[in-house]
Design a protein around this motif. Structure first.
Motif, PDB file in Angstrom:
ATOM      1  N   ARG A  71       0.859  -1.180   0.000  1.00 17.68           N
ATOM      2  CA  ARG A  71       0.000   0.000   0.000  1.00 17.68           C
ATOM      3  C   ARG A  71       0.894   1.227   0.000  1.00 17.68           C
ATOM      4  O   ARG A  71       1.848   1.310   0.768  1.00 17.68           O
TER       5      ARG A  71
ATOM      6  N   GLY B  96      -2.533   5.559   0.664  1.00 18.02           N
ATOM      7  CA  GLY B  96      -3.621   4.628   0.915  1.00 18.02           C
ATOM      8  C   GLY B  96      -4.022   3.745  -0.251  1.00 18.02           C
ATOM      9  O   GLY B  96      -4.956   2.963  -0.130  1.00 18.02           O
TER      10      GLY B  96
ATOM     11  N   SER C 276      -2.051   0.988  10.329  1.00 18.22           N
ATOM     12  CA  SER C 276      -2.454   2.399  10.256  1.00 18.22           C
ATOM     13  C   SER C 276      -1.514   3.267  11.088  1.00 18.22           C
ATOM     14  O   SER C 276      -1.169   4.379  10.672  1.00 18.22           O
TER      15      SER C 276
END
Length: 155
Positions: A10, A14, A76
């Motif tokens: 990724r 994002g 994250s």
């Protein structure tokens, strides 16, 4: 040389990317890093890589921090920390985090250790045409330039 295995990554904006399949068709340098401290090694390559990008407009450079799948629940937080440290959007788009089986990745790429970075020149079909490692030096930079010339992109 082996082929680059397909890994899911990724970018720091994002977007999901499969490496190497989703990368642009021209020659690509994939920089694999396995530790936060490897950033210093990557920085030693920046002048040589920037010069090669000027000579070879088709060349794209991708930094791939490869982390164990065990860290996936913290993605994250980890990716967010990296994103905050990179102000340039293009650099964030060219930084692809991969949470993967590091043992399998090292075996498939024939990497002797995860204690350093590896630079891989990857052809459009995924074949690894050149491999460098560790701190940048003139010999490795010249060898990368020569490998690009074999792809009719050395200028």
């Amino acid at each position: 040389m082996p082929k680059f295995p397909s890994i899911v990554a990724r970018d720091l904006e994002g977007g999901d990317v499969r490496v190497p399949e989703d990368l642009p068709a021209g020659p690509r340098v994939v920089i694999l890093a396995f530790r936060r401290s490897h950033t210093r090694l990557i920085e030693t390559w920046e002048p040589a890589l920037q010069a090669l990008e000027v000579r070879c407009r088709e060349l794209s450079v991708w930094e791939v921090p490869a982390l164990s799948r065990l860290y996936l629940p913290a993605r994250s937080f980890i990716d967010g920390g990296m994103r905050m440290g990179i102000m340039d959007k293009d650099a964030r788009l060219h930084t692809l985090t991969a949470y993967t089986n590091l043992t399998a990745l090292a075996r498939e790429l024939e990497l002797p250790s995860l204690d350093t970075i590896y630079l891989l020149l990857v052809s459009p079909d995924g074949t690894i045409l050149w491999r460098g490692e560790g701190i940048a030096d003139e010999g490795q930079a010249n060898a990368l330039h020569e490998a690009l010339e074999t792809m009719a992109c050395g200028g």
